[in-house]
Design an enzyme around this catalytic site. Structure first.
Site, short mmCIF file in Angstrom:
data_model
loop_
_atom_site.label_atom_id
_atom_site.label_comp_id
_atom_site.label_asym_id
_atom_site.label_seq_id
_atom_site.Cartn_x
_atom_site.Cartn_y
_atom_site.Cartn_z
N TYR A 29 -5.27 -4.77 1.77
CA TYR A 29 -6.06 -4.60 2.99
C TYR A 29 -6.45 -3.15 3.20
O TYR A 29 -5.97 -2.25 2.50
CB TYR A 29 -5.29 -5.13 4.20
CG TYR A 29 -4.17 -4.23 4.69
CD1 TYR A 29 -2.99 -4.09 3.97
CD2 TYR A 29 -4.28 -3.52 5.87
CE1 TYR A 29 -1.96 -3.26 4.42
CE2 TYR A 29 -3.26 -2.69 6.34
CZ TYR A 29 -2.10 -2.57 5.60
OH TYR A 29 -1.10 -1.75 6.04
N ARG A 70 1.67 -24.14 -5.44
CA ARG A 70 2.42 -22.90 -5.26
C ARG A 70 3.12 -22.56 -6.57
O ARG A 70 3.99 -23.32 -7.03
CB ARG A 70 3.45 -23.04 -4.13
CG ARG A 70 4.23 -21.75 -3.91
CD ARG A 70 5.29 -21.86 -2.83
NE ARG A 70 6.03 -20.61 -2.72
CZ ARG A 70 7.03 -20.24 -3.52
NH1 ARG A 70 7.46 -21.04 -4.48
NH2 ARG A 70 7.62 -19.08 -3.36
N LYS A 120 -2.03 -0.73 -1.07
CA LYS A 120 -2.03 -1.11 0.34
C LYS A 120 -1.94 -2.64 0.42
O LYS A 120 -2.92 -3.34 0.71
CB LYS A 120 -3.28 -0.57 1.04
CG LYS A 120 -3.12 -0.45 2.55
CD LYS A 120 -4.14 0.48 3.15
CE LYS A 120 -4.15 0.47 4.66
NZ LYS A 120 -2.89 0.78 5.32
N GLU A 132 7.25 8.89 3.86
CA GLU A 132 6.18 8.67 4.84
C GLU A 132 6.79 7.88 5.99
O GLU A 132 8.01 7.71 6.06
CB GLU A 132 5.01 7.92 4.20
CG GLU A 132 5.36 6.56 3.63
CD GLU A 132 4.16 5.79 3.10
OE1 GLU A 132 3.00 6.13 3.40
OE2 GLU A 132 4.39 4.79 2.38
N LEU A 191 1.70 5.75 0.49
CA LEU A 191 0.28 5.39 0.49
C LEU A 191 -0.55 6.68 0.51
O LEU A 191 -0.26 7.58 1.29
CB LEU A 191 -0.02 4.57 1.75
CG LEU A 191 -1.43 3.99 1.78
CD1 LEU A 191 -1.52 2.78 0.85
CD2 LEU A 191 -1.83 3.61 3.19
N1 PDD Z 1 -1.55 1.93 7.97
N2 PDD Z 1 1.39 4.90 5.09
C1 PDD Z 1 1.51 3.62 5.43
C2 PDD Z 1 2.68 2.85 4.97
C3 PDD Z 1 0.52 3.01 6.24
O1 PDD Z 1 0.63 1.71 6.57
C4 PDD Z 1 -0.58 3.79 6.71
C5 PDD Z 1 -1.67 3.23 7.57
C6 PDD Z 1 -0.65 5.14 6.32
C7 PDD Z 1 -1.79 6.04 6.73
O2 PDD Z 1 -2.96 5.78 5.98
P1 PDD Z 1 -4.41 6.01 6.61
O3 PDD Z 1 -4.47 7.42 7.04
O4 PDD Z 1 -5.32 5.73 5.47
O5 PDD Z 1 -4.56 5.06 7.77
C8 PDD Z 1 0.35 5.66 5.50
C9 PDD Z 1 -2.57 1.24 8.72
C10 PDD Z 1 -3.19 2.03 9.81
C11 PDD Z 1 -2.04 -0.11 9.15
O6 PDD Z 1 -1.29 -0.68 8.38
O7 PDD Z 1 -2.41 -0.60 10.21
#
Ligand code: PDD
Length: 290
Positions: free
Chosen positions: A34, A102, A149, A181, A205
């Site tokens: 996503y 499945r 992601k 993170e 990420l």
């Molecule tokens: N998540 N690290 C993780 C684990 C994240 O889920 C996200 C963002 C980030 C920051 O990435 P970015 O700057 O590209 O949004 C880092 C989104 C916002 C979410 O899962 O809703």
């Protein structure tokens, strides 16, 4: 409010009419990826960067981008066009689709499921930038491909819930003695007037906001470095921040109940907040490509 359509497999339709089969591998296995893309004043923020990361995530799970950048732009612009000029957050998701049975083995010749929706994006509460938030630390219990992601977010959800239970706003993750993170954000620390963030790796990420902060630091003459941050360095940092598309840049002023630095957002944050606000204003006014 008028009815707001979402996008599912080539059609725009009201969310309550959007249906996916129970055999969808996103539902059964969390087999999909996503993106979350902010949109300011009708302009998609760093769309090309988000679509490149989407392609990388898809590649990482052995899939190709089912739409491609031009079609994605058309779809997302149609979605955000339903609330003209509003700040919004676009969510998009691609799963491997529905197979007849499945089975862990990846099926061939299955159409991916492609979904997107836009939601209002409230401006960050200015009190967060004034006072910061509390964060807690936990061992990083996630998998070894946090650079993808993936929609498979159970560990992130559980880690974030621990923060909520503790009355905190984020959980910062520790792996092998180093901070990686947050549960849904990237991590920055300031030590000796140098801005630090962990280098990209399979443990975090590659955040779009993270990269922008580094670009703004370079353009704004801040001293910065991509370098591992040990748990000890995190705990003795002068400033700690988290970044994400939906939360922008948020200072962490208490960590596990202890004040970070002076316990208030620091001067480097103040400078970055300014740089980020200028960048965002430029985008809202049509300057730059996002
Ligand atoms: N998540 N690290 C993780 C684990 C994240 O889920 C996200 C963002 C980030 C920051 O990435 P970015 O700057 O590209 O949004 C880092 C989104 C916002 C979410 O899962 O809703």
């Amino acid at each position: 409010m008028d009815r707001i359509d979402c996008f599912l497999n080539g059609r725009f339709l009201p969310p309550e009419q959007a249906r996916i089969p129970v055999m969808d591998r996103g539902f059964l296995f969390g087999d999909g990826v996503y993106e979350v893309i902010p949109c300011y004043g009708g302009r998609l923020f760093r769309l090309a960067h988000h679509l490149r990361r989407l392609e990388t995530s898809l590649h990482g799970i052995g899939m190709a981008d089912p739409l491609g950048p031009e079609r994605w732009r058309e779809v997302l612009e149609q979605l955000i066009g339903q609330r003209p000029g509003a700040d919004q957050s676009v969510y998009l998701q691609v799963t491997r689709g529905a197979a007849p049975a499945r089975d862990h083995r990846i099926p061939r010749d299955v159409e991916p499921t492609v979904f997107a929706m836009a939601s209002p994006l409230p401006a960050p509460d200015p009190r967060l930038a004034e006072h910061g938030i509390e964060a807690i630390t936990r061992p990083d219990i996630r998998w070894g491909r946090c650079d993808i992601k993936a929609i498979t977010l159970l560990a992130n959800v559980m880690l974030r819930e621990e923060a909520t239970q503790a009355g905190a706003g984020e959980t910062l993750l520790i792996r092998d003695g180093f901070a990686t993170e947050g549960s849904a954000s990237n991590l920055f620390a300031v030590r000796d007037a140098t801005l630090l963030t962990p280098p990209t790796s399979r443990h975090l990420l590659p955040g779009i906001t993270r990269d922008l902060v580094l670009e703004l630091a370079a353009a704004g003459g801040l001293t910065y470095r991509e370098a591992p941050i040990s748990e000890q360095q995190l705990r003795t940092a002068d400033e700690v921040w988290i970044t994400s598309s939906t939360r922008e840049i948020v200072p962490v002023t208490r960590l596990d109940g202890v004040a970070v630095g002076d316990g208030v957002p620091g001067p480097v944050f103040g400078r970055m907040r300014q740089l980020y606000a200028d960048y965002k204003r430029g985008l809202q006014q049509g300057r730059g490509s996002g």
